[in-house]
Write a protein that holds these residues in place. Structure first.
Motif, PDB file in Angstrom:
ATOM      1  N   MET A 179      76.779 -44.058  92.065  1.00 29.96           N
ATOM      2  CA  MET A 179      76.799 -44.627  93.220  1.00 29.96           C
ATOM      3  C   MET A 179      77.548 -45.673  93.606  1.00 29.96           C
ATOM      4  O   MET A 179      77.550 -46.646  92.805  1.00 29.96           O
ATOM      5  N   LYS A 180      78.236 -45.568  94.628  1.00 26.44           N
ATOM      6  CA  LYS A 180      79.372 -46.803  94.586  1.00 26.44           C
ATOM      7  C   LYS A 180      78.380 -48.020  95.344  1.00 26.44           C
ATOM      8  O   LYS A 180      77.782 -47.695  96.344  1.00 26.44           O
ATOM      9  N   LYS A 181      78.770 -48.947  94.850  1.00 24.34           N
ATOM     10  CA  LYS A 181      78.182 -50.238  95.461  1.00 24.34           C
ATOM     11  C   LYS A 181      78.714 -50.744  96.732  1.00 24.34           C
ATOM     12  O   LYS A 181      80.025 -50.757  96.622  1.00 24.34           O
ATOM     13  N   LYS A 182      77.881 -50.940  97.669  1.00 23.07           N
ATOM     14  CA  LYS A 182      78.374 -51.442  98.778  1.00 23.07           C
ATOM     15  C   LYS A 182      79.446 -52.799  98.570  1.00 23.07           C
ATOM     16  O   LYS A 182      78.757 -53.841  98.060  1.00 23.07           O
ATOM     17  N   LYS A 183      80.516 -52.911  99.074  1.00 23.58           N
ATOM     18  CA  LYS A 183      81.264 -54.147  98.747  1.00 23.58           C
ATOM     19  C   LYS A 183      80.947 -55.272  99.914  1.00 23.58           C
ATOM     20  O   LYS A 183      80.723 -55.009 100.964  1.00 23.58           O
ATOM     21  N   THR A 184      80.706 -56.291  99.384  1.00 26.27           N
ATOM     22  CA  THR A 184      80.433 -57.486 100.308  1.00 26.27           C
ATOM     23  C   THR A 184      81.189 -58.243 100.320  1.00 26.27           C
ATOM     24  O   THR A 184      82.196 -58.542  99.064  1.00 26.27           O
ATOM     25  N   GLN A 185      81.357 -59.362 101.269  1.00 24.85           N
ATOM     26  CA  GLN A 185      82.438 -60.406 101.061  1.00 24.85           C
ATOM     27  C   GLN A 185      82.275 -61.344 100.065  1.00 24.85           C
ATOM     28  O   GLN A 185      81.087 -61.601  99.797  1.00 24.85           O
ATOM     29  N   LYS A 186      83.279 -62.283  99.645  1.00 20.63           N
ATOM     30  CA  LYS A 186      83.123 -62.896  98.566  1.00 20.63           C
ATOM     31  C   LYS A 186      82.254 -64.107  98.547  1.00 20.63           C
ATOM     32  O   LYS A 186      81.524 -64.328  97.664  1.00 20.63           O
ATOM     33  N   TYR A 187      81.998 -64.860  99.883  1.00 18.89           N
ATOM     34  CA  TYR A 187      81.139 -65.757 100.063  1.00 18.89           C
ATOM     35  C   TYR A 187      79.795 -65.449 100.911  1.00 18.89           C
ATOM     36  O   TYR A 187      79.474 -66.314 101.791  1.00 18.89           O
ATOM     37  N   SER A 188      79.410 -64.324 100.751  1.00 17.93           N
ATOM     38  CA  SER A 188      78.352 -63.621 101.498  1.00 17.93           C
ATOM     39  C   SER A 188      77.329 -63.386 100.688  1.00 17.93           C
ATOM     40  O   SER A 188      77.454 -63.091  99.368  1.00 17.93           O
ATOM     41  N   ILE A 189      75.994 -63.444 101.264  1.00 21.81           N
ATOM     42  CA  ILE A 189      74.747 -63.162 100.641  1.00 21.81           C
ATOM     43  C   ILE A 189      74.084 -61.881 101.336  1.00 21.81           C
ATOM     44  O   ILE A 189      73.870 -61.820 102.367  1.00 21.81           O
ATOM     45  N   PRO A 190      73.943 -60.835 100.587  1.00 16.30           N
ATOM     46  CA  PRO A 190      73.579 -59.671 100.879  1.00 16.30           C
ATOM     47  C   PRO A 190      71.894 -59.622 101.018  1.00 16.30           C
ATOM     48  O   PRO A 190      71.266 -59.096 100.194  1.00 16.30           O
ATOM     49  N   PHE A 191      71.513 -60.271 102.015  1.00 13.50           N
ATOM     50  CA  PHE A 191      70.068 -60.623 102.172  1.00 13.50           C
ATOM     51  C   PHE A 191      69.323 -59.382 102.131  1.00 13.50           C
ATOM     52  O   PHE A 191      68.265 -59.555 101.928  1.00 13.50           O
ATOM     53  N   ASN A 192      69.574 -58.441 103.021  1.00  9.49           N
ATOM     54  CA  ASN A 192      68.757 -57.184 103.147  1.00  9.49           C
ATOM     55  C   ASN A 192      68.332 -56.644 101.599  1.00  9.49           C
ATOM     56  O   ASN A 192      67.035 -56.286 101.807  1.00  9.49           O
ATOM     57  N   GLY A 193      69.195 -56.573 100.876  1.00 10.12           N
ATOM     58  CA  GLY A 193      68.773 -56.083  99.597  1.00 10.12           C
ATOM     59  C   GLY A 193      67.958 -56.965  98.568  1.00 10.12           C
ATOM     60  O   GLY A 193      67.511 -56.640  97.495  1.00 10.12           O
ATOM     61  N   LEU A 194      67.598 -58.461  99.100  1.00 12.80           N
ATOM     62  CA  LEU A 194      66.795 -59.314  98.249  1.00 12.80           C
ATOM     63  C   LEU A 194      65.500 -59.313  98.548  1.00 12.80           C
ATOM     64  O   LEU A 194      64.959 -58.893  99.745  1.00 12.80           O
ATOM     65  N   LYS A 195      64.735 -59.317  97.468  1.00 16.79           N
ATOM     66  CA  LYS A 195      63.048 -59.435  97.738  1.00 16.79           C
ATOM     67  C   LYS A 195      62.802 -61.039  97.972  1.00 16.79           C
ATOM     68  O   LYS A 195      63.644 -61.858  97.962  1.00 16.79           O
ATOM     69  N   GLU A 196      61.730 -61.114  98.698  1.00 15.18           N
ATOM     70  CA  GLU A 196      61.357 -62.521  99.428  1.00 15.18           C
ATOM     71  C   GLU A 196      61.115 -63.327  98.103  1.00 15.18           C
ATOM     72  O   GLU A 196      60.812 -63.011  96.917  1.00 15.18           O
ATOM     73  N   SER A 244      70.804 -57.448 113.268  1.00 14.65           N
ATOM     74  CA  SER A 244      71.653 -56.295 112.850  1.00 14.65           C
ATOM     75  C   SER A 244      72.489 -56.474 111.635  1.00 14.65           C
ATOM     76  O   SER A 244      72.960 -55.553 111.076  1.00 14.65           O
ATOM     77  N   ASP A 245      72.647 -58.026 111.185  1.00 10.75           N
ATOM     78  CA  ASP A 245      73.608 -58.301 110.026  1.00 10.75           C
ATOM     79  C   ASP A 245      72.556 -57.818 108.752  1.00 10.75           C
ATOM     80  O   ASP A 245      71.447 -57.958 108.773  1.00 10.75           O
ATOM     81  N   ASN A 246      73.291 -57.585 107.878  1.00 16.44           N
ATOM     82  CA  ASN A 246      72.780 -57.379 106.534  1.00 16.44           C
ATOM     83  C   ASN A 246      73.382 -58.507 105.582  1.00 16.44           C
ATOM     84  O   ASN A 246      72.623 -58.631 104.347  1.00 16.44           O
ATOM     85  N   ASP A 247      74.300 -59.261 105.911  1.00 19.24           N
ATOM     86  CA  ASP A 247      74.818 -60.119 104.859  1.00 19.24           C
ATOM     87  C   ASP A 247      75.248 -61.367 105.956  1.00 19.24           C
ATOM     88  O   ASP A 247      75.206 -61.351 106.991  1.00 19.24           O
ATOM     89  N   LEU A 248      74.905 -62.715 104.981  1.00 22.30           N
ATOM     90  CA  LEU A 248      75.040 -63.779 105.679  1.00 22.30           C
ATOM     91  C   LEU A 248      76.090 -64.464 104.971  1.00 22.30           C
ATOM     92  O   LEU A 248      76.309 -64.831 103.803  1.00 22.30           O
ATOM     93  N   ASP A 249      77.329 -64.691 105.655  1.00 19.76           N
ATOM     94  CA  ASP A 249      78.409 -65.296 105.287  1.00 19.76           C
ATOM     95  C   ASP A 249      78.532 -66.692 105.258  1.00 19.76           C
ATOM     96  O   ASP A 249      78.308 -67.423 106.304  1.00 19.76           O
ATOM     97  N   LEU A 250      78.708 -67.338 104.237  1.00 21.46           N
ATOM     98  CA  LEU A 250      78.413 -68.750 104.040  1.00 21.46           C
ATOM     99  C   LEU A 250      79.747 -69.620 104.267  1.00 21.46           C
ATOM    100  O   LEU A 250      79.673 -70.734 103.822  1.00 21.46           O
TER     101      LEU A 250
END
Ligand code: ZN
Length: 176
Positions: A1-18, A111-117
């Motif tokens: 499975m291909k991992k979804k590419k995220t931006q270098k300075y982003s946090i993919p918060f949707n996939g994170l647990k609390e 609607s965002d999945n990533d947080l660009d920092l």
């Protein structure tokens, strides 16, 4: 499975647990290429981010540590400035009566999945940059440049001009 590419300075918060999650970002020359009006162009800075995911908001702590590669305002030689700082940020979703980001609260679209920092990291690093960029001691400056600058300031100094009265006297003397 291909991992979804995220931006270098982003946090993919949707996939994170609390809970808390640690991220490390390296800030270098390539980072500042995204900020063409930046007065910092090169650096070696590590940003450790503690990202706490809560049900309705994110608590973000930035631990910033490294070196800015700048230039001395006095002699124009390269000048390395060590920086160190800790900053906090809260990220909230736009459906919670918040519409505008402030200095320490950023609003995320639901609607965002990533947080660009990257903008926040850029601002924090810019704040840590001292306003006065000079070698601490005059002796540490490029002495060739300092010497040239002194020569220019001396030749521009009006007090070095011959007093016109003396010049007139000098003329009389040579006439004799
Ligand atoms: Zn200098």
């Amino acid at each position: 499975m291909k991992k979804k590419k995220t931006q270098k300075y982003s946090i993919p918060f949707n996939g994170l647990k609390e809970g808390k999650h640690d991220f490390t970002f390296e800030v270098d020359q390539a980072f500042f290429e995204n900020f063409p009006f930046s007065d910092i162009e090169n650096a070696d800075v590590t940003v450790n981010v503690e990202f706490e995911k809560k049900s309705n908001l994110f608590n973000i702590v930035f631990d910033i540590n490294g070196v800015l590669h700048l230039y001395c305002d006095r002699c124009n030689d390269s000048l390395d400035i060590n920086i160190q700082g800790k900053e906090r940020l809260i990220a909230k979703f736009d459906h919670e009566n918040y519409s505008e980001s402030t200095d320490d609260i950023i609003i995320i679209s639901s609607s965002d999945n990533d947080l660009d920092l990257s903008n926040s990291i850029y601002e924090f690093i810019s704040l840590l940059k001292p306003s006065k960029l000079e070698h601490k001691n005059m002796e540490d400056c490029n002495q060739d440049v300092i010497k040239k600058l002194n020569e220019i300031s001396v030749s521009n100094d009006s007090s070095d001009e011959v007093d016109p009265r003396w010049a007139a006297l000098e003329k009389l003397k040579t006439k004799k």
